[in-house]
Design a protein around this motif. Structure first.
Motif, mmCIF file in Angstrom:
data_model
loop_
_atom_site.group_PDB
_atom_site.id
_atom_site.type_symbol
_atom_site.label_atom_id
_atom_site.label_comp_id
_atom_site.label_asym_id
_atom_site.label_seq_id
_atom_site.Cartn_x
_atom_site.Cartn_y
_atom_site.Cartn_z
ATOM 1 N N PRO A 1 77.732 33.344 20.437
ATOM 2 C CA PRO A 1 78.051 32.078 21.373
ATOM 3 C C PRO A 1 77.524 31.875 22.621
ATOM 4 O O PRO A 1 77.453 30.782 23.157
ATOM 5 C CB PRO A 1 79.645 32.305 21.633
ATOM 6 C CG PRO A 1 79.816 33.842 20.974
ATOM 7 C CD PRO A 1 78.567 34.285 20.357
ATOM 8 N N ASN A 2 77.041 33.131 23.475
ATOM 9 C CA ASN A 2 76.859 32.941 24.829
ATOM 10 C C ASN A 2 75.282 33.053 25.026
ATOM 11 O O ASN A 2 74.914 33.075 26.076
ATOM 12 C CB ASN A 2 77.477 33.872 25.499
ATOM 13 C CG ASN A 2 78.933 33.880 25.473
ATOM 14 O OD1 ASN A 2 79.563 32.871 25.731
ATOM 15 N ND2 ASN A 2 79.694 34.801 25.436
ATOM 16 N N VAL A 3 74.463 33.187 23.979
ATOM 17 C CA VAL A 3 73.071 33.245 24.053
ATOM 18 C C VAL A 3 72.458 32.122 25.054
ATOM 19 O O VAL A 3 71.474 32.352 25.903
ATOM 20 C CB VAL A 3 72.478 33.174 22.890
ATOM 21 C CG1 VAL A 3 70.860 33.543 23.019
ATOM 22 C CG2 VAL A 3 72.794 34.686 22.034
ATOM 23 N N GLN B 1 75.076 33.152 8.061
ATOM 24 C CA GLN B 1 75.099 34.070 9.588
ATOM 25 C C GLN B 1 75.297 32.633 10.639
ATOM 26 O O GLN B 1 74.610 31.668 10.442
ATOM 27 C CB GLN B 1 73.732 34.599 9.666
ATOM 28 C CG GLN B 1 73.463 35.787 8.963
ATOM 29 C CD GLN B 1 72.252 36.331 8.918
ATOM 30 O OE1 GLN B 1 71.218 36.020 9.630
ATOM 31 N NE2 GLN B 1 72.383 37.585 8.942
ATOM 32 N N GLN B 2 75.743 33.135 11.506
ATOM 33 C CA GLN B 2 76.067 32.021 12.640
ATOM 34 C C GLN B 2 75.319 32.655 14.018
ATOM 35 O O GLN B 2 74.839 33.666 14.147
ATOM 36 C CB GLN B 2 77.534 32.049 13.115
ATOM 37 C CG GLN B 2 78.414 33.183 12.991
ATOM 38 C CD GLN B 2 79.621 33.121 13.184
ATOM 39 O OE1 GLN B 2 80.226 31.923 13.724
ATOM 40 N NE2 GLN B 2 80.484 34.019 12.682
ATOM 41 N N LEU C 1 79.774 41.891 20.606
ATOM 42 C CA LEU C 1 80.109 41.062 19.403
ATOM 43 C C LEU C 1 79.187 41.302 18.164
ATOM 44 O O LEU C 1 79.708 41.437 17.158
ATOM 45 C CB LEU C 1 80.176 39.746 19.895
ATOM 46 C CG LEU C 1 80.716 38.580 18.835
ATOM 47 C CD1 LEU C 1 82.129 39.050 18.507
ATOM 48 C CD2 LEU C 1 80.671 37.233 19.177
ATOM 49 N N TYR C 2 77.969 41.510 18.523
ATOM 50 C CA TYR C 2 76.881 41.879 17.585
ATOM 51 C C TYR C 2 77.134 43.342 16.830
ATOM 52 O O TYR C 2 76.978 43.208 15.843
ATOM 53 C CB TYR C 2 75.396 41.522 18.131
ATOM 54 C CG TYR C 2 74.463 42.195 17.041
ATOM 55 C CD1 TYR C 2 74.246 40.904 16.304
ATOM 56 C CD2 TYR C 2 73.864 43.011 17.098
ATOM 57 C CE1 TYR C 2 73.029 41.064 15.424
ATOM 58 C CE2 TYR C 2 72.714 43.199 16.316
ATOM 59 C CZ TYR C 2 72.422 42.378 15.363
ATOM 60 O OH TYR C 2 71.628 42.511 14.324
ATOM 61 N N TYR D 1 75.382 37.488 12.385
ATOM 62 C CA TYR D 1 74.704 36.747 13.462
ATOM 63 C C TYR D 1 73.103 37.057 13.391
ATOM 64 O O TYR D 1 72.802 38.070 13.021
ATOM 65 C CB TYR D 1 75.027 37.557 14.906
ATOM 66 C CG TYR D 1 76.671 37.329 15.024
ATOM 67 C CD1 TYR D 1 77.191 36.226 15.382
ATOM 68 C CD2 TYR D 1 77.269 38.500 15.055
ATOM 69 C CE1 TYR D 1 78.526 36.081 15.632
ATOM 70 C CE2 TYR D 1 78.762 38.595 15.295
ATOM 71 C CZ TYR D 1 79.213 37.076 15.420
ATOM 72 O OH TYR D 1 80.734 36.886 15.744
ATOM 73 N N SER D 2 72.479 35.785 13.781
ATOM 74 C CA SER D 2 71.263 35.718 13.475
ATOM 75 C C SER D 2 70.055 35.716 14.628
ATOM 76 O O SER D 2 69.144 35.861 14.464
ATOM 77 C CB SER D 2 70.726 34.603 12.545
ATOM 78 O OG SER D 2 71.057 33.276 13.326
ATOM 79 N N ASN D 3 70.685 35.493 15.851
ATOM 80 C CA ASN D 3 69.873 35.493 16.915
ATOM 81 C C ASN D 3 70.011 36.773 18.019
ATOM 82 O O ASN D 3 69.944 36.326 19.046
ATOM 83 C CB ASN D 3 70.101 34.122 17.705
ATOM 84 C CG ASN D 3 71.469 34.034 18.067
ATOM 85 O OD1 ASN D 3 72.508 34.790 17.798
ATOM 86 N ND2 ASN D 3 71.706 33.192 18.905
#
Length: 110
Positions: free
Chosen positions: A7-9, A3-4, A48-49, A56-58
């Protein structure tokens, strides 16, 4: 597959926190701009999520950033409304600037 992170968090979090500071020093306009940009980035990452949630993990951090950005936006709008009310209550822009000039002279700055 590993998982990545979205990008903008991180940049959205920084902008959201800065919107708190800027709403106090820029009559609300800075807070509105920065939190608006943060909300745009959050919505971009939310899309995106939603396309691939398992990648994705966050996402929980993204929800927190969205809440912070909304609070910054509300504070910015309230500060802008208060600033406009203060200027009109004094008697307009000229009276506001005259009062500021008098305060500066009393403090010995100008």
């Amino acid at each position: 597959m590993e998982q990545q992170k979205l990008p903008n968090v991180t940049i959205a979090m920084v902008l959201s926190i800065l919107s708190f500071i800027c709403c106090c020093f820029s009559a609300g306009i800075g807070g509105i701009l920065l939190s608006g940009i943060a909300l745009f980035l959050v919505s971009k990452d939310t899309k995106l999520y939603s396309e691939n949630p398992e990648d994705y993990s966050n996402f929980s951090t993204l929800k927190t950033v969205k809440i912070i950005a909304i609070i910054g936006l509300v504070l910015g709008v309230l500060t802008l409304i208060w600033s406009a009310y203060s200027i009109f209550a004094i008697g307009g822009w000229e009276a506001y600037m005259e009062q500021n000039q008098e305060m500066l002279e009393q403090l010995g700055i100008e």
